[in-house]
Design a protein around this motif. Structure first.
Motif, PDB file in Angstrom:
ATOM      1  N   ALA A 123      55.900  69.235  46.321  1.00 60.26           N
ATOM      2  CA  ALA A 123      54.872  68.700  47.214  1.00 60.26           C
ATOM      3  C   ALA A 123      55.446  67.607  48.115  1.00 60.26           C
ATOM      4  O   ALA A 123      56.524  67.068  47.850  1.00 60.26           O
ATOM      5  CB  ALA A 123      53.716  68.149  46.387  1.00 60.26           C
ATOM      6  N   PRO A 124      54.741  67.231  49.178  1.00 60.06           N
ATOM      7  CA  PRO A 124      55.184  66.144  50.055  1.00 60.06           C
ATOM      8  C   PRO A 124      55.304  64.823  49.299  1.00 60.06           C
ATOM      9  O   PRO A 124      54.734  64.649  48.218  1.00 60.06           O
ATOM     10  CB  PRO A 124      54.078  66.082  51.119  1.00 60.06           C
ATOM     11  CG  PRO A 124      53.470  67.439  51.118  1.00 60.06           C
ATOM     12  CD  PRO A 124      53.528  67.907  49.687  1.00 60.06           C
ATOM     13  N   PHE A 125      55.992  63.878  49.905  1.00 63.05           N
ATOM     14  CA  PHE A 125      56.202  62.576  49.276  1.00 63.05           C
ATOM     15  C   PHE A 125      55.044  61.603  49.517  1.00 63.05           C
ATOM     16  O   PHE A 125      54.978  60.550  48.876  1.00 63.05           O
ATOM     17  CB  PHE A 125      57.519  61.957  49.766  1.00 63.05           C
ATOM     18  CG  PHE A 125      58.735  62.720  49.333  1.00 63.05           C
ATOM     19  CD1 PHE A 125      59.074  62.809  47.998  1.00 63.05           C
ATOM     20  CD2 PHE A 125      59.539  63.350  50.264  1.00 63.05           C
ATOM     21  CE1 PHE A 125      60.197  63.511  47.581  1.00 63.05           C
ATOM     22  CE2 PHE A 125      60.661  64.065  49.869  1.00 63.05           C
ATOM     23  CZ  PHE A 125      60.993  64.145  48.524  1.00 63.05           C
ATOM     24  N   HIS A 126      54.180  61.909  50.442  1.00 61.73           N
ATOM     25  CA  HIS A 126      52.988  61.084  50.678  1.00 61.73           C
ATOM     26  C   HIS A 126      53.342  59.596  50.800  1.00 61.73           C
ATOM     27  O   HIS A 126      54.125  59.220  51.660  1.00 61.73           O
ATOM     28  CB  HIS A 126      51.951  61.332  49.587  1.00 61.73           C
ATOM     29  CG  HIS A 126      51.421  62.738  49.579  1.00 61.73           C
ATOM     30  ND1 HIS A 126      50.611  63.244  50.569  1.00 61.73           N
ATOM     31  CD2 HIS A 126      51.599  63.758  48.692  1.00 61.73           C
ATOM     32  CE1 HIS A 126      50.303  64.498  50.311  1.00 61.73           C
ATOM     33  NE2 HIS A 126      50.906  64.836  49.179  1.00 61.73           N
ATOM     34  N   ASP A 127      52.793  58.755  49.927  1.00 64.50           N
ATOM     35  CA  ASP A 127      52.999  57.303  50.029  1.00 64.50           C
ATOM     36  C   ASP A 127      54.449  56.894  49.786  1.00 64.50           C
ATOM     37  O   ASP A 127      54.833  55.763  50.114  1.00 64.50           O
ATOM     38  CB  ASP A 127      52.112  56.576  49.019  1.00 64.50           C
ATOM     39  CG  ASP A 127      50.640  56.632  49.388  1.00 64.50           C
ATOM     40  OD1 ASP A 127      50.295  57.313  50.382  1.00 64.50           O
ATOM     41  OD2 ASP A 127      49.828  55.997  48.688  1.00 64.50           O
ATOM     42  N   PHE A 128      55.243  57.780  49.218  1.00 63.03           N
ATOM     43  CA  PHE A 128      56.648  57.464  48.953  1.00 63.03           C
ATOM     44  C   PHE A 128      57.581  57.948  50.066  1.00 63.03           C
ATOM     45  O   PHE A 128      58.798  57.828  49.952  1.00 63.03           O
ATOM     46  CB  PHE A 128      57.086  58.094  47.624  1.00 63.03           C
ATOM     47  CG  PHE A 128      56.714  57.285  46.411  1.00 63.03           C
ATOM     48  CD1 PHE A 128      57.667  56.551  45.718  1.00 63.03           C
ATOM     49  CD2 PHE A 128      55.403  57.237  45.966  1.00 63.03           C
ATOM     50  CE1 PHE A 128      57.332  55.803  44.607  1.00 63.03           C
ATOM     51  CE2 PHE A 128      55.049  56.505  44.856  1.00 63.03           C
ATOM     52  CZ  PHE A 128      56.002  55.774  44.172  1.00 63.03           C
ATOM     53  N   ASP A 129      57.009  58.480  51.115  1.00 58.31           N
ATOM     54  CA  ASP A 129      57.840  59.075  52.161  1.00 58.31           C
ATOM     55  C   ASP A 129      58.881  58.099  52.713  1.00 58.31           C
ATOM     56  O   ASP A 129      60.040  58.470  52.912  1.00 58.31           O
ATOM     57  CB  ASP A 129      56.966  59.595  53.301  1.00 58.31           C
ATOM     58  CG  ASP A 129      57.757  60.446  54.280  1.00 58.31           C
ATOM     59  OD1 ASP A 129      58.160  61.562  53.894  1.00 58.31           O
ATOM     60  OD2 ASP A 129      57.994  59.986  55.413  1.00 58.31           O
ATOM     61  N   SER A 130      58.478  56.861  52.922  1.00 56.76           N
ATOM     62  CA  SER A 130      59.414  55.874  53.473  1.00 56.76           C
ATOM     63  C   SER A 130      60.430  55.397  52.438  1.00 56.76           C
ATOM     64  O   SER A 130      61.462  54.808  52.796  1.00 56.76           O
ATOM     65  CB  SER A 130      58.645  54.667  54.025  1.00 56.76           C
ATOM     66  OG  SER A 130      57.939  54.003  52.994  1.00 56.76           O
TER      67      SER A 130
END
Length: 368
Positions: free
Chosen positions: A335-342
């Protein structure tokens, strides 16, 4: 006949808890709900049904994802439906038979623990189609031995779990990550083993030494909640997660259905010291309130597999050919990293893209 997996690693499920009801409850039955669309879906007499495990259809994970495939069939195919939620293992067979009594055209079983009950019902009712999530029937040579009216729906969760392990190792600041399962079902351990192998791959690529607590690749054994209800024991999940955190693990992978929420609670209470992945669904969708502590999730498109099995049965194109969801066909995914993307570096993201391509190509092996 020997009941076995095509390969233990092509399964990835959690919430495989035991389930059933002392007396099967009356199945809820309804016609297709209104979709709100301008075109009306033609209603069908075809009836699709589902039996949950103990997690229930609102477990925010395994059962709920499969159940959404049933609901999609109701909405898009106009089929009738019925379902029964399970609570104790001794009565799985009764719940499956209840769906047969409800004159269902296809019965979908949610999980590994329903394997025997589903096979028995399929043999007894050759005119009814059956599908089972996270199970397949093979002999010692890997040949499919399921009757013609029974289809296994499997998922190679080890593939995206491998990627999750690599990502977890890149995020760890303590040099330790952890995992635990509800019970040692192959569909649970495939997540754990893939995760550990992804960490090992990171260590080799980066000259690092990130340790995995909770799973030993060589011994093929690890940490499990256990007990009578390992997938419905949230305090048990929280206790195991707390123990892993106390040992220094700062990125956790719970593979325990609703019990896994205990790891999310531990992560949220840690004030940023610990993060926890999720499995089967995108945790930032199914467990939205914990999104801030979920780096990513190891998902399985069980909803799509269930929908397609129902559609095939309705269209009289059903077969017992085993379905296997993979990274290549989108049946398994990270799945996408969402809040951890940065927090995930561009370098790591590029490496994960490369790893995914190499897993699909067969260059990287995610199992022994």
């Amino acid at each position: 006949m020997k009941k076995s997996l095509i390969a233990p690693v092509v399964f990835g499920a959690l919430a495989l808890a035991v389930g059933g009801c002392a007396t099967p409850p009356a199945a809820s039955t309804s016609a297709a709900p209104s979709t709100g669309a301008s075109t009306t879906v033609a209603q069908s007499d075809f009836k699709a049904c589902m039996v949950s495990d103990a997690g229930g259809f609102d477990d925010k994970s395994f059962n709920e994802t499969g159940y959404s495939g049933l609901m999609k069939a109701v909405q898009e195919l106009g089929v009738q439906h019925a379902e029964v939620q399970s609570k104790v293992a001794a009565d799985y067979a009764k719940n499956v038979e209840e769906m047969v009594k409800q004159k269902c055209d296809i019965v979908v079983s949610a999980g590994y623990a329903l394997g025997d009950a589903t096979l028995a019902a399929a043999k007894k009712n050759p005119d009814t189609s059956f599908a089972i999530v996270d199970f397949a029937y093979t002999n010692d040579k890997g040949k499919n031995t399921a009757p013609s009216n029974l289809k296994g729906l499997l998922f190679n969760s080890a593939e995206p779990a491998f990627m999750a392990g690599y990502a977890a190792a890149s995020l760890s600041t303590t040099g330790k990550v952890g995992t635990f399962g509800g019970a040692p079902y192959p569909s649970v351990t495939s997540f754990m083993d893939g995760y550990a192998r992804g960490v090992a791959y990171y260590n080799k690529a980066k000259g690092a030494n990130v340790a995995v607590l909770g799973w030993d690749i060589d011994k093929k054994d690890g940490t499990f909640i256990g007990g009578q209800d390992p997938f419905g024991d949230l305090p048990g999940g929280k206790k195991v997660a707390s123990n892993l955190m106390a040992q220094g693990a700062d990125v956790l992978l719970p593979v325990a259905g609703p019990s896994g929420e205990g790891a999310l609670q531990v992560a949220k209470a840690s004030n940023g010291k610990v993060a926890s992945l999720w499995v089967d669904t995108d945790g930032c969708v199914s467990q939205e309130k914990y999104c801030s502590v979920i780096p990513t999730s190891v998902g399985k498109a069980m909803d799509v597999a269930v929908f397609e099995a129902i559609k095939a049965a309705k269209d009289k194109a059903f077969s017992n050919e085993v379905y296997i969801g993979t990274l290549a066909n989108g049946g398994a995914y990270l799945a996408p990293f969402h809040d951890f993307d940065s927090k995930v570096s561009a370098e790591t993201k590029a490496e994960l893209d490369k790893i995914k391509a190499e897993i699909i190509a067969g260059t990287i092996k995610t199992t022994a």
